[in-house]
Design a protein around this motif. Structure first.
Motif, PDB file in Angstrom:
ATOM      1  N   VAL A 230      26.943  19.045  23.658  1.00 40.09           N
ATOM      2  CA  VAL A 230      28.186  18.323  23.415  1.00 40.09           C
ATOM      3  C   VAL A 230      28.175  17.224  24.274  1.00 40.09           C
ATOM      4  O   VAL A 230      28.133  17.298  25.518  1.00 40.09           O
ATOM      5  CB  VAL A 230      29.479  19.438  23.350  1.00 40.09           C
ATOM      6  CG1 VAL A 230      29.661  19.880  24.831  1.00 40.09           C
ATOM      7  CG2 VAL A 230      30.758  18.446  22.911  1.00 40.09           C
ATOM      8  N   ILE A 231      28.595  16.096  23.889  1.00 38.45           N
ATOM      9  CA  ILE A 231      29.054  15.028  24.602  1.00 38.45           C
ATOM     10  C   ILE A 231      30.654  14.610  24.425  1.00 38.45           C
ATOM     11  O   ILE A 231      31.131  14.621  23.392  1.00 38.45           O
ATOM     12  CB  ILE A 231      28.304  13.704  24.152  1.00 38.45           C
ATOM     13  CG1 ILE A 231      26.716  14.063  24.107  1.00 38.45           C
ATOM     14  CG2 ILE A 231      28.585  12.396  24.909  1.00 38.45           C
ATOM     15  CD1 ILE A 231      25.672  13.000  23.966  1.00 38.45           C
ATOM     16  N   LEU A 232      31.205  14.410  25.620  1.00 41.40           N
ATOM     17  CA  LEU A 232      32.759  14.089  25.652  1.00 41.40           C
ATOM     18  C   LEU A 232      32.643  12.741  26.355  1.00 41.40           C
ATOM     19  O   LEU A 232      32.339  12.201  27.015  1.00 41.40           O
ATOM     20  CB  LEU A 232      33.464  15.089  26.472  1.00 41.40           C
ATOM     21  CG  LEU A 232      33.381  16.475  26.087  1.00 41.40           C
ATOM     22  CD1 LEU A 232      34.220  17.333  27.059  1.00 41.40           C
ATOM     23  CD2 LEU A 232      34.064  16.672  24.828  1.00 41.40           C
ATOM     24  N   ILE A 233      33.699  11.908  25.636  1.00 37.46           N
ATOM     25  CA  ILE A 233      33.944  10.422  26.106  1.00 37.46           C
ATOM     26  C   ILE A 233      35.339  10.423  26.572  1.00 37.46           C
ATOM     27  O   ILE A 233      36.383  10.584  25.795  1.00 37.46           O
ATOM     28  CB  ILE A 233      33.565   9.309  24.873  1.00 37.46           C
ATOM     29  CG1 ILE A 233      32.189   9.505  24.300  1.00 37.46           C
ATOM     30  CG2 ILE A 233      33.753   7.933  25.422  1.00 37.46           C
ATOM     31  CD1 ILE A 233      31.746   8.488  23.284  1.00 37.46           C
ATOM     32  N   ASP A 234      35.419   9.708  27.837  1.00 39.79           N
ATOM     33  CA  ASP A 234      36.776   9.600  28.274  1.00 39.79           C
ATOM     34  C   ASP A 234      37.106   8.074  28.079  1.00 39.79           C
ATOM     35  O   ASP A 234      36.490   7.391  28.565  1.00 39.79           O
ATOM     36  CB  ASP A 234      37.021   9.995  29.601  1.00 39.79           C
ATOM     37  CG  ASP A 234      38.600   9.793  30.218  1.00 39.79           C
ATOM     38  OD1 ASP A 234      39.270   9.976  29.360  1.00 39.79           O
ATOM     39  OD2 ASP A 234      38.883   9.880  31.407  1.00 39.79           O
ATOM     40  N   CYS A 235      38.086   7.884  27.037  1.00 37.66           N
ATOM     41  CA  CYS A 235      38.329   6.425  26.676  1.00 37.66           C
ATOM     42  C   CYS A 235      39.495   5.649  27.613  1.00 37.66           C
ATOM     43  O   CYS A 235      40.257   6.478  28.309  1.00 37.66           O
ATOM     44  CB  CYS A 235      38.598   6.270  25.267  1.00 37.66           C
ATOM     45  SG  CYS A 235      37.688   7.123  24.194  1.00 37.66           S
ATOM     46  N   PRO A 236      39.465   4.551  27.921  1.00 42.08           N
ATOM     47  CA  PRO A 236      40.403   3.779  28.653  1.00 42.08           C
ATOM     48  C   PRO A 236      41.826   3.580  27.692  1.00 42.08           C
ATOM     49  O   PRO A 236      41.746   3.784  26.630  1.00 42.08           O
ATOM     50  CB  PRO A 236      39.793   2.455  28.686  1.00 42.08           C
ATOM     51  CG  PRO A 236      38.795   2.295  27.806  1.00 42.08           C
ATOM     52  CD  PRO A 236      38.267   3.577  27.411  1.00 42.08           C
ATOM     53  N   PRO A 237      42.797   3.669  28.267  1.00 42.21           N
ATOM     54  CA  PRO A 237      44.192   3.636  27.477  1.00 42.21           C
ATOM     55  C   PRO A 237      44.703   2.299  26.852  1.00 42.21           C
ATOM     56  O   PRO A 237      45.282   1.665  27.505  1.00 42.21           O
ATOM     57  CB  PRO A 237      45.261   4.276  28.626  1.00 42.21           C
ATOM     58  CG  PRO A 237      44.623   3.728  29.833  1.00 42.21           C
ATOM     59  CD  PRO A 237      42.925   3.863  29.630  1.00 42.21           C
ATOM     60  N   ALA A 238      43.440   1.656  26.354  1.00 40.26           N
ATOM     61  CA  ALA A 238      43.730   0.287  25.941  1.00 40.26           C
ATOM     62  C   ALA A 238      42.830   0.025  24.544  1.00 40.26           C
ATOM     63  O   ALA A 238      41.774   0.824  24.585  1.00 40.26           O
ATOM     64  CB  ALA A 238      43.311  -0.684  26.961  1.00 40.26           C
ATOM     65  N   LEU A 239      43.301  -1.078  23.742  1.00 44.98           N
ATOM     66  CA  LEU A 239      42.543  -1.168  22.624  1.00 44.98           C
ATOM     67  C   LEU A 239      41.564  -2.495  23.052  1.00 44.98           C
ATOM     68  O   LEU A 239      41.655  -3.574  23.006  1.00 44.98           O
ATOM     69  CB  LEU A 239      43.570  -1.855  21.621  1.00 44.98           C
ATOM     70  CG  LEU A 239      44.511  -0.678  21.278  1.00 44.98           C
ATOM     71  CD1 LEU A 239      45.538  -1.333  20.130  1.00 44.98           C
ATOM     72  CD2 LEU A 239      44.132   0.559  20.512  1.00 44.98           C
ATOM     73  N   SER A 240      40.457  -1.886  23.730  1.00 47.51           N
ATOM     74  CA  SER A 240      39.410  -2.789  24.103  1.00 47.51           C
ATOM     75  C   SER A 240      38.116  -2.763  23.647  1.00 47.51           C
ATOM     76  O   SER A 240      37.899  -1.726  22.710  1.00 47.51           O
ATOM     77  CB  SER A 240      39.451  -2.558  25.631  1.00 47.51           C
ATOM     78  OG  SER A 240      38.992  -1.413  26.001  1.00 47.51           O
ATOM     79  N   LEU A 241      37.298  -3.496  23.920  1.00 45.94           N
ATOM     80  CA  LEU A 241      36.002  -3.566  23.522  1.00 45.94           C
ATOM     81  C   LEU A 241      35.272  -2.108  23.736  1.00 45.94           C
ATOM     82  O   LEU A 241      34.407  -1.527  23.132  1.00 45.94           O
ATOM     83  CB  LEU A 241      34.944  -4.467  24.259  1.00 45.94           C
ATOM     84  CG  LEU A 241      33.470  -4.888  23.354  1.00 45.94           C
ATOM     85  CD1 LEU A 241      33.605  -4.879  21.999  1.00 45.94           C
ATOM     86  CD2 LEU A 241      32.811  -6.015  24.173  1.00 45.94           C
ATOM     87  N   LEU A 242      35.581  -1.588  25.145  1.00 44.75           N
ATOM     88  CA  LEU A 242      35.058  -0.261  25.314  1.00 44.75           C
ATOM     89  C   LEU A 242      35.524   0.887  24.710  1.00 44.75           C
ATOM     90  O   LEU A 242      34.823   1.556  24.060  1.00 44.75           O
ATOM     91  CB  LEU A 242      35.435  -0.066  26.885  1.00 44.75           C
ATOM     92  CG  LEU A 242      34.985  -0.705  28.097  1.00 44.75           C
ATOM     93  CD1 LEU A 242      35.663  -0.497  29.298  1.00 44.75           C
ATOM     94  CD2 LEU A 242      33.695  -0.594  28.205  1.00 44.75           C
ATOM     95  N   THR A 243      36.804   0.693  23.984  1.00 44.63           N
ATOM     96  CA  THR A 243      37.228   1.681  23.239  1.00 44.63           C
ATOM     97  C   THR A 243      36.623   1.599  21.848  1.00 44.63           C
ATOM     98  O   THR A 243      36.352   2.609  21.114  1.00 44.63           O
ATOM     99  CB  THR A 243      39.014   1.437  22.913  1.00 44.63           C
ATOM    100  OG1 THR A 243      39.499   1.770  24.154  1.00 44.63           O
ATOM    101  CG2 THR A 243      39.678   2.413  22.015  1.00 44.63           C
ATOM    102  N   GLY A 244      36.632   0.268  21.203  1.00 43.43           N
ATOM    103  CA  GLY A 244      35.864   0.179  20.044  1.00 43.43           C
ATOM    104  C   GLY A 244      34.424   0.764  19.995  1.00 43.43           C
ATOM    105  O   GLY A 244      33.956   1.242  18.930  1.00 43.43           O
TER     106      GLY A 244
END
Length: 301
Positions: A152-166
């Motif tokens: 399993v792979i888990l991704i912790d996303c930034p709290p922003a609608l950014s390119l990283l989130t996309g």
């Protein structure tokens, strides 16, 4: 029982294995809702149950990296920047393996991670906008190479609608949204968040599955929190944004001061307070996901 993927990552990924692990993104555009807490404690629970776990930290705050890792994430020569910007990691699993750290704190057995850095958003955004033809799919290309090397792979996303989130949403097979029911703020931005995800995924990730809202800091005995939780059922009837929209995960996370204590100690809640109700919550959530997603437990004795 196989060993945790490390230097032999290329060999393990090349083995005849039909299993492709789920990639679960945990995201909310509002901070402080239990996003990183959920990632690190789920990782610990999966690892305890015999899963080979990889955590991808794409939040420039690097809180997951700091919590899981025994080494300051800023000391790593290679980090998540290379995951997005190094062309060699797009096609060469050996270069990907060089980014993965197994130097973890006690309580994170069978867990490894790719650390973040405070420069991640700036460098990735500038690089991909200029040099990538498909800037939302760089992470997806890399994680595709790793899906048969982990359970399993888990991704912790930034709290922003950014390119990283996309990129995280485009790379994930599943996603969940933590909702802090102690206030109405995280629910308020939920509709905008779901709209953003629906707008970004038809081309880059049409098969993305919404696991549901994960209620955090929740108590069924408090009427206001109970009303916020019930409102998600009403949203399902009112909106047609995404498959599964409006559904709540069957497990919710209680509130406890031990969560903050575990964060300071950089250990899972189970190690800080084994009998705490939040420990049971994350155990139950891991069990639910293991069964629902048929997650492999390749390190289980």
């Amino acid at each position: 029982m196989k060993s945790l993927p490390g230097e032999d990552l290329q060999m393990q990924a090349s083995q005849d294995n039909a299993y492709l692990c789920p990639i679960i993104a945990v995201y909310n555009q509002k901070g402080g809702v239990g996003k990183t807490t959920t990632v690190v404690n789920l990782a610990a629970e999966f690892g305890r149950k015999g899963c080979a776990v990889l955590v991808i930290d794409v939040d420039p705050q690097a809180n997951a990296s700091t919590h899981i890792g025994a080494i300051d994430p800023n000391l790593y020569e290679k980090n998540a920047i290379a995951l997005f910007c190094d062309k060699k990691t797009r096609t060469d699993i050996a270069h990907l393996g060089a980014l993965i750290s197994q130097d973890v704190n006690d309580g994170f057995e069978n867990v490894c991670y790719i650390p973040s850095t405070d420069q991640l958003d700036i460098v990735v955004t500038e690089t991909l906008r200029i040099h990538s033809n498909r800037p939302l799919e760089e992470l997806k290309a890399r994680l595709t190479l790793l899906r048969d090397a982990f359970d399993v792979i888990l991704i912790d996303c930034p709290p922003a609608l950014s390119l990283l989130t996309g990129n995280a949403i485009s790379a994930a097979t599943h996603f969940m949204i933590p909702i802090d029911t102690s206030s109405d703020y995280s629910r308020t931005g939920w509709v905008n968040l779901m709209t953003y995800i629906k707008d970004k995924t038809p081309e880059t990730n049409p098969d993305l599955v919404y696991l549901g809202a994960l209620l955090t800091r929740h108590s069924e005995s408090i009427n206001v929190q109970k009303a916020i939780a019930q409102s998600f059922d009403e949203l399902e009837m009112e909106m047609d944004l995404f498959p599964g929209v409006g559904k709540r995960l069957p497990v919710y996370i209680h509130t406890s001061t031990k969560v903050g204590e575990a964060s300071v100690l950089r250990e899972p809640i189970r190690k800080t307070a084994r009998s705490n109700k939040v420990t049971k919550d994350y155990n139950d959530l891991a069990d639910y996901l293991l069964e629902t997603l048929s997650i492999q437990q390749s390190l289980k004795a």
